[in-house]
Design an enzyme around this catalytic site. Structure first.
Site, PDB file in Angstrom:
ATOM      1  N   ASN A 167     -32.379 110.385  76.532  1.00  0.00           N
ATOM      2  CA  ASN A 167     -31.534 111.130  77.466  1.00  0.00           C
ATOM      3  C   ASN A 167     -31.258 112.550  77.001  1.00  0.00           C
ATOM      4  OD1 ASN A 167     -29.970 111.013  79.949  1.00  0.00           O
ATOM      5  ND2 ASN A 167     -28.196 111.308  78.622  1.00  0.00           N
ATOM      6  N   THR A 206     -25.197 116.503  74.149  1.00  0.00           N
ATOM      7  CA  THR A 206     -25.191 117.558  75.158  1.00  0.00           C
ATOM      8  C   THR A 206     -23.815 118.213  75.183  1.00  0.00           C
ATOM      9  OG1 THR A 206     -26.677 116.173  76.445  1.00  0.00           O
ATOM     10  CG2 THR A 206     -25.586 117.978  77.619  1.00  0.00           C
ATOM     11  N   GLU A 221     -22.187 111.312  65.004  1.00  0.00           N
ATOM     12  CA  GLU A 221     -21.444 112.503  64.589  1.00  0.00           C
ATOM     13  C   GLU A 221     -20.494 112.161  63.444  1.00  0.00           C
ATOM     14  OE1 GLU A 221     -21.803 111.516  67.709  1.00  0.00           O
ATOM     15  OE2 GLU A 221     -22.526 113.200  68.926  1.00  0.00           O
ATOM     16  N   ARG A 225     -16.907 120.798  75.729  1.00  0.00           N
ATOM     17  CA  ARG A 225     -17.327 119.895  76.803  1.00  0.00           C
ATOM     18  C   ARG A 225     -16.213 118.907  77.123  1.00  0.00           C
ATOM     19  NH1 ARG A 225     -22.108 115.202  76.261  1.00  0.00           N
ATOM     20  NH2 ARG A 225     -20.866 113.692  77.422  1.00  0.00           N
TER      21      ARG A 225
END
Lengths: 1200, 331
Positions: free
Chosen positions: A1010, A31, A64, A114
């Site tokens: 999630n 996210t 990642e 973020r």
């Protein structure tokens, strides 16, 4: 030039470019960047192609870090590659980013900037992640808006090919990535014009190939490394010029002008703000407003942040500039300033030294920090910064947007200051996640964007609950492009889609005078006024509100739409607002319904269209009386019994006013009190379970399966019933172990989510009317008050002494107090029953390391958290480190505990003469294998403490501080399959390869739940998941079998819906085993696509069909000569097909490709049978016990 | 000697049709069924309530959670196709392309509604005929027999109005005045009547107090009811007649034809004994006809119907009583 206008969010804007110019995409969900990867995967699977006529190769990696490695390889092999990430994911890519840059590989990554996790995790936006990449050698290119996310994506891809410097293109997470906006799209031809084919050929020429072999990745020594590192300088020198020329080219193609540093404002500005990201748009809007009022202000928007070209930056500033405020959306504690500020100061100093400055006076530069974690940044705040610049002695370092009453860094601002023009329309919609409000508003924005000449903007705010989430949709329409990157502060239209909100949220605070208020309310519209609280009536009168009422739930019910009222409310919005002529609006709504729900089928479309037709006919305008008539006020959000912190902090956050809390309200290190969820009475359930004591067989299954600890069992002595409320139910306990005691099953009426799991597992039926069970759902509202009193009384009944629980099985465990309650997990969640059980069994001595994911969000997302304490103040201690490191993190708990234990034992031995040899020996050697023994040890520690109080020595003080560690602690490493099977597998494997006593609980939902259901290695064969839209073609990784191979690891696979007893046994055995334990727990999940009320039944089918084996591999059985593997399920007796056909994740494949589905069915059936055969054989194997010999050939344990 | 027959206008090489069920739902089977003698294939039924239920399940289970949590706007990839007839139609197209025998689509529903459009889609996908499976559970006390029949006729009329291919109606035996209703269907244009639907078997778990459902293979014993139905209609309706349920042996085929059937649908026997069973039955029918000197099925069709049997009373209640008396006397 005809414009192709599209209405998209920032993620889609960037991804649509990235997809078209890439050949290889390596991804991992995080996210707020996940939608970019999901879109690319979806486009590729639908046959969409890049500029060169092929679909990019897309691969989801295990992390990642893995994605970055794959990308590095793809670049070396000559592909044009891209990825999408943010925050912690970006950090994991950094090692490869150095390599990619060091090798001058053309590459662009798109980052939704973020917040990095520090004292807490935040999924929201700031620049802390991007700023952590300044040193990698990547160019950093910033987009400030959705349009720019599209345009700069193209610039970045084109520039990296020409410059060979890799690009990190970023835009603000959520504020830009999730803002829906009307933009002009770049065509394929536009992209072709920007991308240099020669540069592509050159990139391919440099590819590693045996046809032209070269070597990269050498190891260099002091003699040459330094010089070689400097050899790339010219490429960085050339990059800004390349970007600038591409911006010029883009302007020629589109008419949209960009520059490296873009100035806006008065040409003779004296006060200038330097800023990048979405805040720049707000600042731009404010500057235009202030300049129109004659103020000499301006802003410089930083686009190409790295390489930072000083000369261009200096030229962007008007010569008249006297003072500059540099605004950073990040925090570098301890630094002389945040990074952009330092860059500006350096640039000005160098310019001065190089005599490049043309300022009339040298500008004074001050530094401000704003917008961390998507903190609002409004025109009023921009104005406050300019005001500060006006002061003769402005603060050198400040914050804006918060109230810092501790170190007093913050500037104050005037919240009434606004810049929005009168012709901008604004609307606010308050809804529930489940009612579809956000989806409908996204469609409304698209309708307005497509069908009118207006520009439209939508931004959506969610709370962090997974059940009963409140959503607020912020919509703007304007005749001009919208720069307002902040929430709607004054709305001309306010809609409340849930009547209960009128008592929870002060919605009309944001209503403009004369605004429309649309309320969804049941019953007679004319009677609704009288149901409003005083405060709301007062506001409506004062603001001259036009009041509209519709009973949307009645209409939805009439059309068989359940709780989906979104299209009804959407129709009312169009009907009232007049954005489009009514008939035209309805036609467009129906068209968008067709587009949105066509994928669900014609019946769904038909029902949605039916309610659209019904809506306007049932919309009522209700006259607002002249005077307030309500006698009631809005009730307080939390009970007056709540602790001070909950009253002063949590309750403010619950009311949606957390922005108002000052710095002093918060702990300095992220430490947060437990047991706060109990104060947030959410009243989500329309129906709650009602217990029929006459029918009940007292099995406690209802309590065990409850995901929210909202139905509980207790046994107690009859006298405790004194003073019970009239409706409190109680009956004699039936079984022998507590003969003579009373028994109650009690529901928490305001905490229940109405999921029905308890009713569905209840085995007790009225024999004369089997439809009636011992638990039956009934409407909550009429029961609420009485059951609230009953529940309070129930909670105050004495808890059973833990040592007294005779049978610690699935029934007995439910007499232990749950210390995990009322979480924000989904209604019917398949994970939380395990966590609740964990806290019941070991909660008073439990440490939990929780991997990031669903369980960390419902476990630790503010404003309230579910972990709580017992009456002694003991309870689970919980922490979340990261997604990838949870096994290691929890392992660290054990290291510390073992260190404490070693120290405390040594101290006890040293102090034995003072505290007594017997006590010392018992403290060190006493068994702590059951509750009675643990209770005895707690008592010994109390005795120890009392003795230590009389001993004056440093050792005694040390022993006091460590004494509690003499009581055995239970360390649990909890997380989902994304952690255990994928990103954290390396760590998990390493931890179980040790012999330390840790317990691992994998809540296996078989997807990354999630972040929206992306496939993991736990995803089963044939299941559709994101990144596996056509069904996963490889079977589920057998994590348990891998762990079994070590031999010393306790391993269990459990499914509470199939065999509750085995689940409880596994938890107890795992905890009792003094080594690593791994429990893999089947967790049904909304991502599986069926009614969660059937979760337990589906778990049973999973086991009966052999899809999910139940077993316990207990190394403790080896020395007894028993096979360590105990199978807890039998040969498959149900068909795998029956299991798979119950879930949409499988059925979608049957619809799309029956032959492929058939193949999956056959393979899955065969796998289930083979799996059983393998396990059955393993369960028959006994292995010789290993007897450890000491140096003399004896057993070292013998001496003890 | 010939086994050829005509069923609702479709010339068939023999009367043996593989009925709606899993056999024809599996593409891998269809060529073998044709090779072993199947004269036509009826594809599995597309169920109205299945489609609707699945659409709503996906809607409520996925869309309820979409756009309600900041980290996920959805929890599953958008499906490539909505729950609906697409996969069915694709299967129909593939089967049609793979075999030379007629392929009959099957649609199961109980209420008039949008699902009827699926009939048209089946025709467009190449179905040679449509079998309309009209099912009504008869458990709703508010619904009269007249209303049930009215709805069924309405469905048939609607489908007939849309389609050019022949339409068969498959019925359950639960009608108060079956023959009368069959004539109404005939008058409404049904090209064939297929008798009768087999029900799932139900049972009770008397401890758990639950209703259990299971599907069992039929046996020849179930033929009896079908013979009565067909015998009652033979010669009285324009529509072709077919028997489904209990067709296992050559003798079953002979009996069905004598009752008046133009075609015999079989499923259970082929599932139990394999596709080669079709060949065996057909060979045995031929042998029986030769042995008993029948030249064609047409000759024998309906010779045992109500209209032609010498003693129609044998079908009636009277004969049952007498038979029962005899049995008692024997006992």
């Amino acid at each position: 030039m005809s414009k192709n206008l599209i209405t998209v969010d920032g993620n889609e804007a960037a991804a649509s470019v990235a997809f078209r110019v890439s050949e290889a995409i390596a991804i991992f969900p995080i996210t707020p960047s996940s939608p970019m990867a999901e879109l690319c995967d979806e486009w590729a699977s639908r046959g969409k192609t890049n500029l060169w006529g092929v679909a990019p190769e897309i691969a989801e990696m295990q992390s990642e870090g893995g994605a970055a490695g794959a990308l590095h390889g793809a670049l070396q092999a000559g592909a044009q590659a891209t990825t999408f990430t943010a925050s912690q994911g970006l950090l994991l890519m950094i090692p490869n980013m150095y390599k990619i840059a060091g090798e001058l590989s053309p590459f662009t990554m798109h980052v939704t900037a973020r917040t990095l996790a520090v004292h807490a995790l935040s999924i929201f936006g700031d620049h802390s992640d991007v700023m952590a990449c300044r040193q990698t050698g990547f160019a950093l290119l910033c987009s400030n808006s959705v349009q720019e996310a599209h345009d700069m994506a193209a610039i970045a891809h084109a520039a990296t090919l020409e410059s060979r410097v890799p690009f990190l293109h970023f835009f603000d997470g959520f504020r830009t990535s999730h803002e829906v906006s009307k933009i002009e799209a770049l065509s394929d031809d536009d992209l072709r014009s920007l991308i240099s084919e020669e540069a592509i050929f050159a990139h391919r020429e440099r590819a590693l190939t045996p046809d032209r072999p070269v070597l990269r990745g050498t190891a260099q020594n002091p003699d040459v490394f330094f010089q070689a590192r400097e050899a790339a300088n010219t490429y960085y020198d050339a990059t800004p010029g390349i970007v600038e020329s591409l911006m010029t080219k883009l302007a020629a193609l589109t008419g949209r002008n960009y520059s490296l540093f873009e100035y806006a404002g008065d040409p003779d500005a004296e006060r200038v703000i330097v800023i990048m990201g979405s805040g720049a748009e707000t600042a731009h809007e404010t500057v235009e407003h202030l300049v129109a009022k004659g103020e000499k202000v301006g802003i410089v928007k930083v686009r190409l942040y790295r390489p930072f070209l000083r000369q261009v930056f200096i030229k962007a500033l008007p010569a008249s500039t006297k003072s500059i405020a540099v605004l950073d959306r990040t925090k570098e504690p301890g630094a002389p300033g945040d990074p952009l500020y330092l860059d500006v100061v350096t640039a000005l100093a160098e310019a001065r030294a190089e005599k490049e400055s043309s300022f009339s006076i040298e500008p004074n530069v001050i530094a401000g920090r704003y917008g961390l974690s998507s903190k609002e940044f409004t025109p009023a705040m921009v104005k406050a910064v300019f005001d500060e610049l006006s002061k003769p002695d402005p603060r050198r370092h400040f914050t804006i947007g918060i109230i810092d009453d501790v170190t007093h860094t913050s500037l104050s601002w005037d919240p009434s200051f606004r810049t929005e023009a009168d012709d901008v329309s604004t609307a606010l919609f308050y809804g529930l996640g489940a009612d579809g409000t956000v989806g409908a508003n996204k469609n409304s924005i698209k309708i307005i964007g497509h069908e009118t000449t207006q520009f439209a903007q939508g931004y959506f705010v969610y709370d962090s609950k997974k059940s009963g989430a409140i959503t607020v949709s912020h919509l703007r329409t304007s005749p001009r492009p919208i720069r307002s990157a902040y929430l709607v502060e004054r709305a001309g239209f306010v809609a409340c889609h849930q009547f209960e909100f009128i008592d929870k949220i002060d919605m009309l605070e944001y209503a403009a005078p004369g605004a429309v208020f649309l309320l969804n309310a049941s019953g007679d519209a004319t009677a609704v006024w009288d149901r409003l609280p005083r405060e709301m009536q007062q506001q409506m009168i004062e603001k001259r509100i036009r009041f509209f009422v519709i009973d949307a739930y009645a209409l939805a019910k009439q059309a068989g739409m359940g709780g989906r009222i979104n299209t009804i409310m959407q129709t009312c919005f169009f009907g009232i607002s007049g954005v489009l002529p009514r008939d035209e609006a309805i036609a467009h709504i129906k068209k968008s319904i067709e587009k949105t729900y066509g994928k669900r089928g014609p019946e769904v479309v038909r029902r949605n269209c039916e309610v659209v037709d019904l809506a306007l006919a049932h919309l009522n305008e209700v006259p607002v009386p002249q005077a307030v008539s309500a006698t009631r006020s809005r009730p307080p959000l939390v009970s007056e019994l709540a602790p001070d912190f909950v009253q002063k902090v949590s309750a403010v956050m619950m009311a949606g006013k957390g922005d108002l809390l000052p710095v002093s309200a918060f702990p300095v290190d992220g430490t947060w009190p437990v047991g706060t969820a109990k104060w947030e009475k959410r009243n989500l359930a329309l129906e709650i379970p009602v217990w029929d004591a006459k029918i009940c067989i007292q099995c406690n299954q209802c309590a065990l399966v409850c995901p929210h600890a909202a139905i509980r069992a207790k046994v107690y002595e009859e006298p405790a019933l004194a003073g019970a409320p009239e409706t409190f139910k109680s009956t004699a306990y039936k079984a022998a172990e507590y003969k003579g005691k009373m028994f109650t099953i009690q529901v928490a009426p305001e905490d229940c989510t109405g999921c029905n799991l308890c009713v569905n597992v209840c085995p007790a039926k009225d024999r004369t009317n089997p439809k009636h069970k011992a638990i039956n759902m009934e409407p909550q509202a009429p029961l609420r008050d009485a059951e609230r009193s009953n529940y309070d009384f129930f909670l105050n009944l004495p808890e059973l002494d833990r040592a007294e629980v005779v049978r610690l099985d699935h029934k007995g465990s439910q007499f232990l107090e749950p210390l995990f309650e009322y979480s924000g997990a989904c209604a019917g969640c398949g994970e939380t029953p395990y966590l609740k059980l964990l806290t019941q069994l070991f909660g008073d001595r439990l440490l939990i390391a929780n991997a990031t994911g669903c369980s960390s969000i419902y476990g630790g997302n503010l404003p309230t958290t579910p972990y709580t304490t017992n009456r002694d103040g003991r309870g689970p201690a919980w922490s979340n480190s990261l997604f990838e490191d949870n096994a290691e993190f929890g392992f660290g708990f054990r290291l510390a505990l073992d260190a404490h234990l070693a120290a405390v034992r040594t101290l006890v031995q040293h102090l034995a003469p003072s505290i007594g040899e017997t006590l010392a020996t018992e403290l060190i050697e006493a068994n702590q294998d059951n509750e009675a023994e643990i209770t005895a040890q707690r008592e010994r520690v109390l005795v120890l403490r009392s003795k230590l109080a009389g001993i004056q020595s440093a050792e005694a003080r040390h022993l006091e501080s460590l004494a509690d560690y003499l009581v055995r602690k239970s360390v649990w490493l909890v997380g989902g399959d994304g952690w255990a099977y994928d990103i954290g597998y390396g760590g998990l494997d390493h931890v179980i390869a040790n012999r330390r006593d840790v317990n691992i609980l994998v809540l296996d939902t078989e997807v990354y739940s999630n972040t929206g259901g992306q496939q993991s290695k736990a995803t089963p064969l044939g299941a559709a998941a994101k990144f596996a839209a056509s069904g996963k073609s490889v079977g589920k990784k057998d994590l348990g079998l891998l762990a079994n191979m070590y031999g010393h690891v306790y391993v269990a696979r459990v499914a509470f819906g199939a065999k509750m007893l085995q689940t409880v046994q596994a938890f107890r055995e795992a905890e009792a085993y003094r080594g690593p334990s791994l429990i893999i727990a089947y967790s049904h999940c909304i991502a599986h696509g069926y009614d969660m009320a059937q979760g337990a039944a589906q778990q049973k089918l999973a086991v009966d069909s052999g899809v999910w084996p139940l077993y316990r591999f207990d190394p403790n059985r080896i020395p007894k000569g028993e096979p360590p593997l105990n199978l807890d399920y039998g040969p498959p007796k149900a068909k795998v097909a029956d299991y798979m056909r119950n879930e949409s994740r499988f059925r979608v494949i049957e619809r799309a490709d029956p032959a492929r589905f058939k193949h999956f069915l056959e393979e899955a059936q065969s796998a289930a049978e083979r799996r059983y055969a393998v396990y059955e054989q393993l369960a028959g194997i006994s292995v010789p016990a290993f007897e450890k010999k000491d140096e003399n050939g004896g057993n070292p344990e013998d001496g003890k | 000697m010939t086994l050829a027959t005509t069923y609702m206008g479709l010339p068939l090489r023999n009367p043996l049709i593989v009925g709606a069920g899993p056999l024809t739902g599996d593409f891998d089977n269809v060529r073998q069924l044709e090779d072993d003698g199947a004269a036509a294939l009826v594809l599995p039924s597309l169920f109205e309530e299945d489609i609707t239920t699945e659409q709503l399940t996906d809607f409520f289970s996925y869309d309820t959670y979409g756009d309600s949590f900041p980290e996920a706007s959805s929890y599953a990839p958008d499906p490539e196709s909505a729950p609906g007839p697409d996969a069915y139609l694709e299967h129909l197209r593939r089967v049609k392309a793979a075999v030379d025998i007629p392929v009959i689509g099957s649609l199961n529903g109980s209420t008039p509604g949008g699902w009827l459009s699926y009939a048209k889609l089946m025709e467009q996908a190449g179905a040679d005929a449509l079998e309309l499976h009209l099912f009504h559970s008869a458990s709703d006390p508010a619904l009269s027999s007249a209303e049930v029949e009215r709805q069924m006729l309405q469905i048939l009329t609607a489908v007939k109005g849309e389609l050019r291919i022949p339409v068969a109606v498959k019925l359950a035996p639960l009608f108060t005045a079956f023959a009368n209703f069959a004539l109404q269907l005939d008058a409404a244009g049904a090209n064939a009547l297929v008798l009768f639907t087999r029900f799932h078997r139900i049972d009770f778990d008397v401890i758990e107090l639950e209703v259990l459902r299971r599907v069992e293979y039929s046996t020849s014993a179930e033929l009896d009811l079908r013979l009565r139905g067909v015998a009652a209609l033979a010669g009285r309706v324009r529509a072709s007649l077919a028997i489904t349920g209990g067709v296992h042996t050559a003798l079953d085929v002979i009996k069905g034809t004598m009752a008046g059937a133009h075609a015999m649908q079989t499923v259970s026997a082929v599932m139990r004994y394999g596709s080669a069973h079709l060949r065996k039955v057909l060979t045995e029918v031929e042998a029986w006809m030769i042995a008993n000197e029948w030249n064609s099925l047409a000759e024998m069709r309906g010779n045992m119907s109500y209209q032609r049997v010498p003693n129609p009373a044998a079908y009636e209640r009277e004969s049952f009583r007498r038979m029962f008396s005899v049995d008692v006397a024997r006992g």
